[in-house]
Design a protein around this motif. Structure first.
Motif, short mmCIF file in Angstrom:
data_model
loop_
_atom_site.label_atom_id
_atom_site.label_comp_id
_atom_site.label_asym_id
_atom_site.label_seq_id
_atom_site.Cartn_x
_atom_site.Cartn_y
_atom_site.Cartn_z
N TYR A 179 -19.99 34.13 86.42
CA TYR A 179 -18.68 34.04 85.78
C TYR A 179 -17.74 35.12 86.29
CZ TYR A 179 -21.55 31.15 82.79
OH TYR A 179 -22.43 30.20 82.34
N ARG A 225 -8.58 31.51 84.86
CA ARG A 225 -8.61 30.10 84.48
C ARG A 225 -9.80 29.38 85.12
NH1 ARG A 225 -4.95 26.16 82.74
NH2 ARG A 225 -6.23 24.31 82.36
N ILE A 228 -12.84 30.19 83.07
CA ILE A 228 -12.81 29.45 81.81
C ILE A 228 -13.20 27.99 82.04
CG2 ILE A 228 -11.28 28.59 79.98
CD1 ILE A 228 -9.74 31.21 80.17
N VAL A 256 -18.02 31.33 72.83
CA VAL A 256 -16.87 31.47 73.72
C VAL A 256 -15.64 30.83 73.07
CG1 VAL A 256 -15.90 30.88 75.98
CG2 VAL A 256 -18.33 31.43 75.78
N ASN A 257 -14.52 31.54 73.13
CA ASN A 257 -13.23 30.97 72.73
C ASN A 257 -12.24 31.26 73.84
OD1 ASN A 257 -10.35 31.67 71.35
ND2 ASN A 257 -11.32 29.93 70.35
N ALA A 258 -11.45 30.26 74.20
CA ALA A 258 -10.46 30.42 75.27
C ALA A 258 -9.14 29.81 74.84
CB ALA A 258 -10.96 29.77 76.56
N LEU A 270 -9.66 35.03 76.94
CA LEU A 270 -11.06 34.62 76.87
C LEU A 270 -11.81 35.62 76.01
CD1 LEU A 270 -13.45 32.84 77.87
CD2 LEU A 270 -13.64 34.38 79.83
N THR A 271 -12.53 35.12 75.01
CA THR A 271 -13.32 35.98 74.12
C THR A 271 -14.75 35.46 74.09
OG1 THR A 271 -11.35 36.29 72.75
CG2 THR A 271 -13.46 37.01 71.83
#
Length: 539
Positions: A179, A225, A228, A256-258, A270-271
């Protein structure tokens, strides 16, 4: 214009011949100096021409100390690598930066960035389907990527130092196999959360404390991006302008949150909430101070005794981790069904079925909510229902399941105290769309919920269980709560600001102790004997 020409142009138009092959472990090459015959820029203060720079040594790539003209740096000439500090590849801009940030600064070099992008695309074209071939082992795939990387880099004939070349190979390998720049922090066991606020703005949480990590930088917003897109595509989800927010997970269960444009201003954002590959056990929570042996034994008896338990706490307090630990107490001969937005629970019992919600497709169809899944679990003959988190109307279905023979169910709720947990549940039930009387909702909660375990993230960064509270029943229109264990804040803090208190029994024996005894689970008086003057509060 070639990469070599662009680097020369950036360095003041100096012509630098390609260095001959250096023997292993040789000293770094010395960059050439400007010949005295070349015109020098005028001094901005006096208007006079600057004195000529010293003549370069006969061998422009001779190692320092091997002879030739003495080294005297000209402050007016264009900077080249090797001018500042003992590292011959640290430029003036990098001097003074922390050592961890030097690699990230080199990574932002436009020429190196362009080379990296070309090699990345070349590897995608060359390897293609091999990157998604599940028959290849991880080691075999990594070997092939490394071979192709070295071959592509040799074909470019770029004038890179050994350090830059190694960093470039590592960066491209991380992009292809992992990643990108965040791979290094995802491999760090001390990091619990990664927050990408932009290409050059990355924060991490280590040991409960938040800090900026200067060693982690993306090339640009498109680079973020691409990472993600790679993450969300692995779990069959998508993110674009029509659906600019997404919840997903990594293969190890990390959350994951995006968020992307147009919602993310200055993003993408991105978290990643990391989860350990080896899930924490109750012994770990005792060692960390989140629980003590008596409260851990008490909670184990409650789970085995099929009490309905709600874990509550704020964001990032460790609710899912504690839910995972409590679920590990469920006997292995029971059928467990888990329901989550994104699969995070890691249960090791033999009979576990995991359900995951699904967002709508591009046409707005096909959505499957947590509530739909909770309803469906009732037809799957569950012994235990574990819902990752109640956020909406599924709270009503969860309460009904607890009241209709599905004892021993577990879930989590966002709340700041046991009393707030009941208020939050009441609100969530009303979100189901039914106009139910408040008293009817409270009676259902008092009948269904047996125990509330409250988690709090303290100011020292630690996550502690601060309340273990029994739901006793109704008194008029109010649900009565009784604290069984409370965190002792009166113990104060040590010189480092760490709380010295522990979870202490209040001395009150819960009413459901008789129910546990009927099921063969006897809790001795030593569990409830108060060792500190902490009184339970009957609210």
């Amino acid at each position: 214009m070639s990469l070599f020409e662009r680097i020369n142009e950036r360095q003041g138009g100096v012509e630098r011949p390609v260095a001959p092959a250096q023997p292993p472990h040789s000293a770094p090459p010395e960059p050439p100096r400007i010949a005295p015959s070349e015109p020098q820029p005028a001094d901005p203060d006096t208007g006079e021409a600057a004195p000529a720079a010293p003549v370069a040594p006969a061998d422009p790539f001779a190692a320092p100390g091997s002879g030739g003209a003495p080294e005297t740096a000209d402050p007016r000439r264009a900077p080249v690598f090797g001018d500042v500090g003992s590292d011959p590849y640290v430029g003036p801009i990098e001097a003074g930066l922390p050592s961890t940030a030097v690699a990230a600064t080199r990574r932002l070099d436009p020429a190196i960035g362009a080379l990296r992008h070309r090699i990345h695309q070349l590897l995608i074209d060359e390897l293609g389907p091999l990157l998604f071939d599940r028959s290849l082992t991880e080691d075999e795939l990594q070997r092939r990527v490394q071979e192709q990387l070295h071959s592509a880099l040799a074909a470019e004939q770029a004038p890179l130092s050994a350090a830059d070349k190694a960093q470039l190979i590592q960066d491209v390998a991380d992009d292809i196999l992992g990643y990108g720049p965040i791979d290094q922090v995802l491999r760090d066991d001390d990091v619990s959360e990664v927050m990408v606020n932009g290409p050059h703005d990355v924060f991490v949480e280590r040991n409960g404390k938040l800090s900026r990590d200067p060693s982690v930088r993306f090339l640009d917003a498109d680079h973020v991006r691409r990472v993600i897109d790679k993450i969300v595509s692995q779990v069959g989800r998508r993110i674009d302008e029509s659906t600019p927010m997404v919840d997903a997970r990594l293969p190890d269960g990390s959350r994951v949150n995006a968020v992307v444009a147009p919602l993310a201003i200055g993003g993408p954002f991105l978290t990643i909430r990391k989860f350990s590959a080896d899930p924490l056990q109750v012994e770990d929570l005792i060692r960390f101070g989140s629980l003590d042996p008596r409260s851990a034994r008490f909670l184990e008896a409650c789970i085995v005794g099929r009490l309905n338990v709600i874990v509550s706490g704020g964001t990032g307090t460790g609710k899912t981790t504690l839910l995972n630990v409590l679920s590990s107490f469920i006997p292995s001969d029971e059928r467990i069904i888990t329901v989550e937005d994104a699969k995070e629970l890691q249960l090791h019992q033999e009979h576990v079925l995991s359900l995951e919600s699904r967002p709508p497709n591009v046409e707005g169809r096909g959505e499957v909510t947590i509530r739909d899944l909770v309803k469906n679990t009732l037809r799957m003959r569950p012994d235990r229902i574990v819902v990752g988190e109640c956020r909406s109307g599924e709270a009503l279905d969860m309460l009904q399941a607890m009241n209709t023979g599905h004892d021993g169910s577990l879930t989590t709720v966002h709340a700041n105290s046991p009393r707030d947990t009941l208020s939050r549940l009441e609100t969530l039930v009303l979100m189901a769309g039914f106009d139910l009387p408040v008293r009817a909702i409270r009676e259902q909660m008092a009948s269904a919920v047996d125990l509330i375990v409250q988690l709090t993230r303290l100011s020292d960064g630690t996550r502690r269980v601060t309340h273990i509270t029994e739901v006793q029943g109704m008194e008029g229109d109010v649900i009565t709560l009784q604290d069984v264990f409370l965190f002792d804040f009166s113990a104060g803090v040590d010189p480092d600001g760490r709380f010295l208190g522990q979870l202490q029994p209040t001395g009150v024996r819960p009413k459901f102790a008789e129910k546990l005894a009927d099921r063969g689970l006897h809790l001795g008086p030593e569990i409830f004997t108060a060792t500190a003057p902490t009184a339970g509060i009957n609210r």
